[in-house]
Write a protein that holds these residues in place. Structure first.
Motif, PDB file in Angstrom:
ATOM      1  N   TRP A  11       0.859  -1.194   0.000  1.00  0.00           N
ATOM      2  CA  TRP A  11       0.000   0.000   0.000  1.00  0.00           C
ATOM      3  C   TRP A  11       0.890   1.237   0.000  1.00  0.00           C
ATOM      4  O   TRP A  11       1.820   1.326   0.812  1.00  0.00           O
ATOM      5  CB  TRP A  11      -0.887  -0.002   1.245  1.00  0.00           C
ATOM      6  CG  TRP A  11      -1.803   1.181   1.371  1.00  0.00           C
ATOM      7  CD1 TRP A  11      -2.421   1.848   0.361  1.00  0.00           C
ATOM      8  CD2 TRP A  11      -2.217   1.817   2.592  1.00  0.00           C
ATOM      9  NE1 TRP A  11      -3.221   2.863   0.871  1.00  0.00           N
ATOM     10  CE2 TRP A  11      -3.111   2.856   2.239  1.00  0.00           C
ATOM     11  CE3 TRP A  11      -1.935   1.603   3.944  1.00  0.00           C
ATOM     12  CZ2 TRP A  11      -3.707   3.689   3.204  1.00  0.00           C
ATOM     13  CZ3 TRP A  11      -2.530   2.422   4.893  1.00  0.00           C
ATOM     14  CH2 TRP A  11      -3.408   3.449   4.513  1.00  0.00           C
ATOM     15  N   ILE A  12       0.602   2.163  -0.901  1.00  0.00           N
ATOM     16  CA  ILE A  12       1.389   3.400  -0.973  1.00  0.00           C
ATOM     17  C   ILE A  12       0.450   4.593  -0.823  1.00  0.00           C
ATOM     18  O   ILE A  12      -0.472   4.764  -1.630  1.00  0.00           O
ATOM     19  CB  ILE A  12       2.135   3.495  -2.327  1.00  0.00           C
ATOM     20  CG1 ILE A  12       3.052   2.287  -2.511  1.00  0.00           C
ATOM     21  CG2 ILE A  12       2.932   4.799  -2.410  1.00  0.00           C
ATOM     22  CD1 ILE A  12       3.798   2.266  -3.845  1.00  0.00           C
ATOM     23  N   THR A  13       0.669   5.427   0.195  1.00  0.00           N
ATOM     24  CA  THR A  13      -0.097   6.676   0.279  1.00  0.00           C
ATOM     25  C   THR A  13       0.740   7.765  -0.391  1.00  0.00           C
ATOM     26  O   THR A  13       1.971   7.707  -0.382  1.00  0.00           O
ATOM     27  CB  THR A  13      -0.444   7.074   1.729  1.00  0.00           C
ATOM     28  OG1 THR A  13       0.738   7.503   2.388  1.00  0.00           O
ATOM     29  CG2 THR A  13      -1.092   5.930   2.498  1.00  0.00           C
ATOM     30  N   GLY A  14       0.044   8.744  -0.986  1.00  0.00           N
ATOM     31  CA  GLY A  14       0.764   9.717  -1.805  1.00  0.00           C
ATOM     32  C   GLY A  14       1.192   9.028  -3.097  1.00  0.00           C
ATOM     33  O   GLY A  14       2.230   9.347  -3.676  1.00  0.00           O
ATOM     34  N   GLY A  15       0.350   8.099  -3.550  1.00  0.00           N
ATOM     35  CA  GLY A  15       0.732   7.261  -4.698  1.00  0.00           C
ATOM     36  C   GLY A  15       0.338   7.824  -6.049  1.00  0.00           C
ATOM     37  O   GLY A  15       0.581   7.191  -7.076  1.00  0.00           O
ATOM     38  N   SER A  16      -0.266   9.024  -6.080  1.00  0.00           N
ATOM     39  CA  SER A  16      -0.750   9.531  -7.373  1.00  0.00           C
ATOM     40  C   SER A  16       0.317  10.271  -8.169  1.00  0.00           C
ATOM     41  O   SER A  16       0.196  10.401  -9.390  1.00  0.00           O
ATOM     42  CB  SER A  16      -1.960  10.458  -7.163  1.00  0.00           C
ATOM     43  OG  SER A  16      -1.592  11.583  -6.402  1.00  0.00           O
ATOM     44  N   THR A  17       1.339  10.793  -7.491  1.00  0.00           N
ATOM     45  CA  THR A  17       2.383  11.560  -8.202  1.00  0.00           C
ATOM     46  C   THR A  17       3.740  11.281  -7.551  1.00  0.00           C
ATOM     47  O   THR A  17       3.813  10.578  -6.539  1.00  0.00           O
ATOM     48  CB  THR A  17       2.119  13.097  -8.127  1.00  0.00           C
ATOM     49  OG1 THR A  17       2.044  13.466  -6.746  1.00  0.00           O
ATOM     50  CG2 THR A  17       0.832  13.499  -8.814  1.00  0.00           C
ATOM     51  N   GLY A  18       4.770  11.848  -8.130  1.00  0.00           N
ATOM     52  CA  GLY A  18       6.098  11.865  -7.506  1.00  0.00           C
ATOM     53  C   GLY A  18       6.669  10.503  -7.145  1.00  0.00           C
ATOM     54  O   GLY A  18       6.554   9.533  -7.901  1.00  0.00           O
ATOM     55  N   ILE A  19       7.280  10.462  -5.963  1.00  0.00           N
ATOM     56  CA  ILE A  19       8.018   9.268  -5.530  1.00  0.00           C
ATOM     57  C   ILE A  19       7.067   8.069  -5.379  1.00  0.00           C
ATOM     58  O   ILE A  19       7.383   6.945  -5.788  1.00  0.00           O
ATOM     59  CB  ILE A  19       8.738   9.529  -4.173  1.00  0.00           C
ATOM     60  CG1 ILE A  19       9.652  10.768  -4.263  1.00  0.00           C
ATOM     61  CG2 ILE A  19       9.522   8.307  -3.725  1.00  0.00           C
ATOM     62  CD1 ILE A  19      10.179  11.265  -2.914  1.00  0.00           C
ATOM     63  N   GLY A  20       5.880   8.312  -4.796  1.00  0.00           N
ATOM     64  CA  GLY A  20       4.916   7.234  -4.555  1.00  0.00           C
ATOM     65  C   GLY A  20       4.455   6.597  -5.848  1.00  0.00           C
ATOM     66  O   GLY A  20       4.381   5.363  -5.965  1.00  0.00           O
ATOM     67  N   ARG A  21       4.156   7.423  -6.824  1.00  0.00           N
ATOM     68  CA  ARG A  21       3.695   6.908  -8.120  1.00  0.00           C
ATOM     69  C   ARG A  21       4.799   6.082  -8.794  1.00  0.00           C
ATOM     70  O   ARG A  21       4.551   4.992  -9.317  1.00  0.00           O
ATOM     71  CB  ARG A  21       3.289   8.095  -9.009  1.00  0.00           C
ATOM     72  CG  ARG A  21       2.736   7.678 -10.353  1.00  0.00           C
ATOM     73  CD  ARG A  21       2.528   8.913 -11.223  1.00  0.00           C
ATOM     74  NE  ARG A  21       2.086   8.575 -12.540  1.00  0.00           N
ATOM     75  CZ  ARG A  21       0.827   8.608 -12.956  1.00  0.00           C
ATOM     76  NH1 ARG A  21      -0.112   9.004 -12.143  1.00  0.00           N
ATOM     77  NH2 ARG A  21       0.514   8.261 -14.178  1.00  0.00           N
ATOM     78  N   ALA A  22       6.019   6.605  -8.766  1.00  0.00           N
ATOM     79  CA  ALA A  22       7.138   5.882  -9.399  1.00  0.00           C
ATOM     80  C   ALA A  22       7.356   4.537  -8.713  1.00  0.00           C
ATOM     81  O   ALA A  22       7.603   3.521  -9.377  1.00  0.00           O
ATOM     82  CB  ALA A  22       8.405   6.735  -9.353  1.00  0.00           C
ATOM     83  N   ALA A  23       7.234   4.509  -7.380  1.00  0.00           N
ATOM     84  CA  ALA A  23       7.422   3.236  -6.649  1.00  0.00           C
ATOM     85  C   ALA A  23       6.299   2.263  -7.009  1.00  0.00           C
ATOM     86  O   ALA A  23       6.546   1.056  -7.190  1.00  0.00           O
ATOM     87  CB  ALA A  23       7.452   3.495  -5.144  1.00  0.00           C
ATOM     88  N   ALA A  24       5.061   2.771  -7.139  1.00  0.00           N
ATOM     89  CA  ALA A  24       3.921   1.906  -7.489  1.00  0.00           C
ATOM     90  C   ALA A  24       4.172   1.257  -8.854  1.00  0.00           C
ATOM     91  O   ALA A  24       3.965   0.044  -9.027  1.00  0.00           O
ATOM     92  CB  ALA A  24       2.634   2.726  -7.502  1.00  0.00           C
ATOM     93  N   ILE A  25       4.636   2.044  -9.803  1.00  0.00           N
ATOM     94  CA  ILE A  25       4.867   1.531 -11.161  1.00  0.00           C
ATOM     95  C   ILE A  25       5.976   0.459 -11.152  1.00  0.00           C
ATOM     96  O   ILE A  25       5.842  -0.593 -11.764  1.00  0.00           O
ATOM     97  CB  ILE A  25       5.197   2.693 -12.124  1.00  0.00           C
ATOM     98  CG1 ILE A  25       3.942   3.572 -12.295  1.00  0.00           C
ATOM     99  CG2 ILE A  25       5.717   2.194 -13.471  1.00  0.00           C
ATOM    100  CD1 ILE A  25       4.163   4.891 -13.020  1.00  0.00           C
ATOM    101  N   GLN A  26       7.045   0.723 -10.405  1.00  0.00           N
ATOM    102  CA  GLN A  26       8.154  -0.246 -10.368  1.00  0.00           C
ATOM    103  C   GLN A  26       7.730  -1.560  -9.694  1.00  0.00           C
ATOM    104  O   GLN A  26       8.076  -2.649 -10.146  1.00  0.00           O
ATOM    105  CB  GLN A  26       9.367   0.366  -9.650  1.00  0.00           C
ATOM    106  CG  GLN A  26      10.037   1.451 -10.502  1.00  0.00           C
ATOM    107  CD  GLN A  26      11.123   2.218  -9.760  1.00  0.00           C
ATOM    108  OE1 GLN A  26      11.684   1.751  -8.787  1.00  0.00           O
ATOM    109  NE2 GLN A  26      11.416   3.425 -10.243  1.00  0.00           N
ATOM    110  N   LEU A  27       6.942  -1.452  -8.621  1.00  0.00           N
ATOM    111  CA  LEU A  27       6.499  -2.671  -7.924  1.00  0.00           C
ATOM    112  C   LEU A  27       5.542  -3.467  -8.801  1.00  0.00           C
ATOM    113  O   LEU A  27       5.668  -4.695  -8.921  1.00  0.00           O
ATOM    114  CB  LEU A  27       5.797  -2.290  -6.610  1.00  0.00           C
ATOM    115  CG  LEU A  27       6.722  -1.841  -5.474  1.00  0.00           C
ATOM    116  CD1 LEU A  27       5.907  -1.179  -4.361  1.00  0.00           C
ATOM    117  CD2 LEU A  27       7.511  -3.026  -4.906  1.00  0.00           C
ATOM    118  N   ALA A  28       4.577  -2.774  -9.420  1.00  0.00           N
ATOM    119  CA  ALA A  28       3.579  -3.473 -10.252  1.00  0.00           C
ATOM    120  C   ALA A  28       4.262  -4.144 -11.440  1.00  0.00           C
ATOM    121  O   ALA A  28       3.894  -5.258 -11.828  1.00  0.00           O
ATOM    122  CB  ALA A  28       2.505  -2.497 -10.710  1.00  0.00           C
TER     123      ALA A  28
END
Ligand SMILES: NC(=O)c1ccc[n+]([C@@H]2O[C@H](COP(=O)([O-])OP(=O)(O)OC[C@H]3O[C@@H](n4cnc5c(N)ncnc54)[C@H](OP(=O)(O)O)[C@@H]3O)[C@@H](O)[C@H]2O)c1
Length: 249
Positions: A11-28
């Motif tokens: 689960w990533i909060t602040g996942g829509s932009t910036g660092i959170g979004r980049a981490a979500a994309i790499q994990l997925a």
């Protein structure tokens, strides 16, 4: 489980932009199931395959509780939470506004506490899980303009230090991520030179590598983090002379 990472559901909060979004994309991309939260449901849409949106305002404790329950019933137990929702506003000494200070406390600091409180009962019962939050190198020491933001990040570092030993005995890992300057919507308005500026993709890569290794503190770029830690050790007369010269020049 993804061969690249030891987590099934993140689960990533602040996942829509910036660092959170980049981490979500790499994990997925590595096959991890990712839940992303932020206030704007629109910005959470279509980030990528394997990434599910769970809109949330982290300053609302009851909503954080309901959000964790929804994620776990849809995607399974959360193995890792990266709590990155945050906000920054520079402080103007001629217009000190308590509301502005309060906004940063409720999003940056209480937002993490709210999400942690929602995650802890399940993780403690399972004696498993990892909760990590994004503080900042700005939490090491007081810096000009950061009188609202810096204290929330210092509090987050202290929170992680306080909880880590007891939580570890109960089977739950706690860690803290301290980035330097990263090129994201948060820093786009900065009108000063940002040393060692990184891309969000690079920040996300370093974050995930540190989390995978089980580091307590994940700080980057290393040189910048070490410089700011060293600054904290200086006697105050020298410290303020340097700040005057380097930051307020
Ligand atoms: N960029 C840097 O140089 C830097 C350096 C050190 C630390 N950090 C920290 O790293 C984290 C991520 O920063 P970033 O630079 O990637 O920022 P960003 O791109 O501005 O992203 C901030 C994220 O937080 C969300 N957010 C803000 N308030 C929220 C709230 N009340 N509830 C839920 N979500 C909320 C935003 O979405 P909505 O607006 O839709 O809610 C967005 O997804 C922050 O904690 C920041 O303080 C950043």
């Amino acid at each position: 489980m993804s061969p690249a990472y030891p987590w099934k559901t993140v689960w990533i909060t602040g996942g829509s932009t910036g660092i959170g979004r980049a981490a979500a994309i790499q994990l997925a991309a590595a096959g991890v199931k990712v839940a992303v939260s932020a206030r704007s449901a629109e910005k959470l849409q279509d980030i990528g395959a394997g990434i599910t949106a769970f809109p949330l305002d982290v300053s609302d404790a009851a909503a954080a509780m309901a959000c964790v329950a929804r994620i776990e019933s849809q995607l399974g137990d959360i193995d890792l939470a990266i709590l990155g929702a945050g906000t920054y506003a520079p402080i103007d000494i001629a217009n000190l506004d308590p509301v502005q200070f309060g906004d940063m406390v409720s999003t940056n600091y209480l937002g993490v506490v709210n999400c942690l409180a929602a995650l802890a009962p399940g993780m403690l019962a399972r004696r498993a899980g990892h909760v990590s939050w994004i503080a900042s190198v700005a939490g090491y020491t007081g810096l000009p303009k950061a009188a609202g933001y810096g204290p929330t990040k210092a509090a987050l570092i202290n929170l992680a230090e306080s909880l880590r030993p007891e939580m570890a005995r109960a089977g739950v890992a706690i860690s803290v991520i301290n980035p330097g300057f990263v090129r994201t919507p948060m820093t786009a308005r900065n009108d000063f030179e940002m040393p060692f500026l990184m891309t969000p993709e690079d920040a996300a890569r370093r974050t995930l590598a540190g989390l995978k290794k089980g580091q307590f503190e994940i700080a980057y770029p290393r040189r910048f983090a070490l410089m700011l830690k060293a600054l904290r050790l200086l006697p105050y007369p020298l410290y303020f002379r340097l700040i005057d010269r380097m930051v307020l020049k």
